[in-house]
Design a protein around this motif. Structure first.
Motif, PDB file in Angstrom:
ATOM      1  N   ILE A   4      34.998  31.925  43.495  1.00  0.00           N
ATOM      2  CA  ILE A   4      35.710  31.429  42.326  1.00  0.00           C
ATOM      3  C   ILE A   4      36.446  30.162  42.728  1.00  0.00           C
ATOM      4  O   ILE A   4      37.070  30.109  43.782  1.00  0.00           O
ATOM      5  CB  ILE A   4      36.715  32.486  41.813  1.00  0.00           C
ATOM      6  CG1 ILE A   4      36.015  33.830  41.543  1.00  0.00           C
ATOM      7  CG2 ILE A   4      37.394  31.999  40.545  1.00  0.00           C
ATOM      8  CD1 ILE A   4      36.902  34.902  40.958  1.00  0.00           C
ATOM      9  N   ARG A   5      36.372  29.135  41.871  1.00  0.00           N
ATOM     10  CA  ARG A   5      37.109  27.897  42.164  1.00  0.00           C
ATOM     11  C   ARG A   5      38.455  27.933  41.465  1.00  0.00           C
ATOM     12  O   ARG A   5      38.594  28.579  40.422  1.00  0.00           O
ATOM     13  CB  ARG A   5      36.351  26.664  41.650  1.00  0.00           C
ATOM     14  CG  ARG A   5      34.858  26.671  41.887  1.00  0.00           C
ATOM     15  CD  ARG A   5      34.538  26.345  43.337  1.00  0.00           C
ATOM     16  NE  ARG A   5      33.129  26.662  43.608  1.00  0.00           N
ATOM     17  CZ  ARG A   5      32.131  25.786  43.465  1.00  0.00           C
ATOM     18  NH1 ARG A   5      32.370  24.553  43.056  1.00  0.00           N
ATOM     19  NH2 ARG A   5      30.903  26.144  43.738  1.00  0.00           N
ATOM     20  N   VAL A   6      39.399  27.212  42.007  1.00  0.00           N
ATOM     21  CA  VAL A   6      40.724  27.123  41.390  1.00  0.00           C
ATOM     22  C   VAL A   6      41.019  25.670  41.034  1.00  0.00           C
ATOM     23  O   VAL A   6      40.952  24.785  41.880  1.00  0.00           O
ATOM     24  CB  VAL A   6      41.827  27.652  42.319  1.00  0.00           C
ATOM     25  CG1 VAL A   6      43.192  27.481  41.668  1.00  0.00           C
ATOM     26  CG2 VAL A   6      41.578  29.111  42.659  1.00  0.00           C
ATOM     27  N   ARG A  84      32.384  29.961  38.116  1.00  0.00           N
ATOM     28  CA  ARG A  84      33.604  30.620  37.692  1.00  0.00           C
ATOM     29  C   ARG A  84      34.765  29.761  38.174  1.00  0.00           C
ATOM     30  O   ARG A  84      34.930  29.530  39.372  1.00  0.00           O
ATOM     31  CB  ARG A  84      33.687  32.017  38.331  1.00  0.00           C
ATOM     32  CG  ARG A  84      34.940  32.784  38.011  1.00  0.00           C
ATOM     33  CD  ARG A  84      34.781  33.527  36.709  1.00  0.00           C
ATOM     34  NE  ARG A  84      36.051  34.038  36.194  1.00  0.00           N
ATOM     35  CZ  ARG A  84      36.511  35.275  36.381  1.00  0.00           C
ATOM     36  NH1 ARG A  84      35.814  36.142  37.096  1.00  0.00           N
ATOM     37  NH2 ARG A  84      37.656  35.650  35.851  1.00  0.00           N
ATOM     38  N   ILE A  86      38.994  29.296  37.701  1.00  0.00           N
ATOM     39  CA  ILE A  86      40.291  29.676  37.157  1.00  0.00           C
ATOM     40  C   ILE A  86      41.112  28.400  37.085  1.00  0.00           C
ATOM     41  O   ILE A  86      41.279  27.715  38.083  1.00  0.00           O
ATOM     42  CB  ILE A  86      41.039  30.643  38.109  1.00  0.00           C
ATOM     43  CG1 ILE A  86      40.181  31.846  38.474  1.00  0.00           C
ATOM     44  CG2 ILE A  86      42.370  31.041  37.540  1.00  0.00           C
ATOM     45  CD1 ILE A  86      40.003  32.816  37.379  1.00  0.00           C
TER      46      ILE A  86
END
Lengths: 224, 224
Positions: A4-6, A84, A86
């Motif tokens: 997941i990347r932020v 994905r 966030i």
DNA sequence: ACAAAAGTGTTCCCAATACACCCATGA
DNA sequence: TCATGGGTGTATTGGGAACACTTTTGT
């Protein structure tokens, strides 16, 4: 293993021409290439979220922030068509007159948009913006953040118009002035400004020190 | 390439024995093995943040949630000694009497802790908890969330004590009752309960439908 | 009969609201 | 002199705060 990347995104509000404006960038790359979007981008491995916001804003728009706070995190699967992601959204206020916006690096263009004339936005950015608008409206009534949208020196009528614009309601001039004045957080300057016709108006400054002092003593800023 | 993990943590408040309690788990694994911590864990690739919270709570504590909202995201580099982890914290309310807590999977133990007798917490969880406490105090005054902490049927004195406990101040019984009653969101039941000595008290129910109806008509819940 | 908690009304005061006229300037 | 926006005071009202006695039960 989680993949997941932020990212961070910023809703930057400014008050210009008696209108609430938001700072948007035109995306240079896919997805949503050419679309208008909130400034933002991926967080680097060793920087804090706030630093990431400030860096992205500087890179993409040349704006430095007067007021910054976290807004909300958006993480629905599928909100970014690639991976994905966030996104931790931030809420920022600036005095537009104090900054020269300039597209750079990742942005094809940068512009202030009045909230009444918004373009289509990339990703779920319209949802983020909506949430920010709500936060602004609420916060305006219980914290003196209106002053972060006005120039350092401002007319009382500017403040009044700002409140009417953002809260979208009529405010009685006399009651409003009485209320704000009773807080004793404004400094009345010995300068008058003549805006075309009409009687010249006095300039005011927000006395932040005085506000913090009063706040410590239990004073609550509160405008209905 | 970015290598940041995304987790969720939940601050679950319950009201028991006239005290505000928070749900904690004892960690089974390093780091902070054996420490008390907020329930939570890594988000799976294809679940929403809310789903992740609900799943972790079910797995670690056997609790299902009555009220859930996002609190704040914590992302300072170094807050987890292993990797960079961004944690999206959630704020939850439950009626403790309606649940049987049970340690499972990742948790060595689960327990309700009164807010006045907190243990040391793992990671930066004391900061998260502090933020949640503030949120609870504020929200209690402008939304009827107190009812999500009480049993479905409750005594008026329970509600009053809940407010006094959480807001940490004395409340005048007559004024409080007058105020709440004027909202017309409570249903007075034909049941009385005798708590040891004293005159038996009436039971009440929160009429959620009525609240939503009034809210739509512009009613604002507001307790000072 | 007494201890304990529940239930109930009135007065006072302050802050929110409503409301209209005069002032200083430029055209 | 008139059009434009700036600046000011008072009367009314509604809601918040303060406050004490009676009722119902168990022991």
């Amino acid at each position: 293993m989680q993949n997941i990347r932020v990212a961070v995104d910023a809703v930057v509000f400014g008050y210009k021409d008696h209108q609430l404006n938001v700072l948007l960038i035109k995306r240079k790359v896919a997805p949503f290439q050419g679309s208008w979007a909130l400034p933002g981008g991926l967080v680097l491995e060793n920087e804090s979220l706030e630093t990431a916001v400030e860096r992205e804003l500087k890179e993409e728009t040349n704006v430095t922030i007067d007021y910054l706070e976290q807004l909300y995190s958006f993480g629905k699967p599928g909100r970014d068509p690639r991976n994905r992601v966030i996104s931790v959204a931030y809420f920022a206020l600036v005095k537009p007159a104090h900054h020269t916006i300039k597209a750079d690096t990742d942005a094809q263009d940068v512009a202030w948009f009045p909230m009444t004339e918004l373009p289509e936005l990339a990703f779920d950015h319209h949802i983020i913006l909506e949430k920010a608008k709500t936060r602004l409206r609420n916060k305006l009534t219980y914290e003196p953040i209106g002053f972060d949208l006005l120039s350092t020196k401002f007319l009382f009528s500017d403040l009044e118009k700002l409140y009417m614009t953002i809260l979208e309601k009529k405010i009685d001039r006399r009651n409003f002035r009485k209320k704000i004045m009773s807080f004793e957080i404004l400094e009345e300057l010995d300068e008058k400004v003549s805006e075309g016709r009409g009687r010249p108006a006095n300039l005011f400054k927000f006395n932040k020190k005085q506000y913090f002092k009063l706040q410590k003593e239990g004073f609550l800023f509160d405008i209905k």
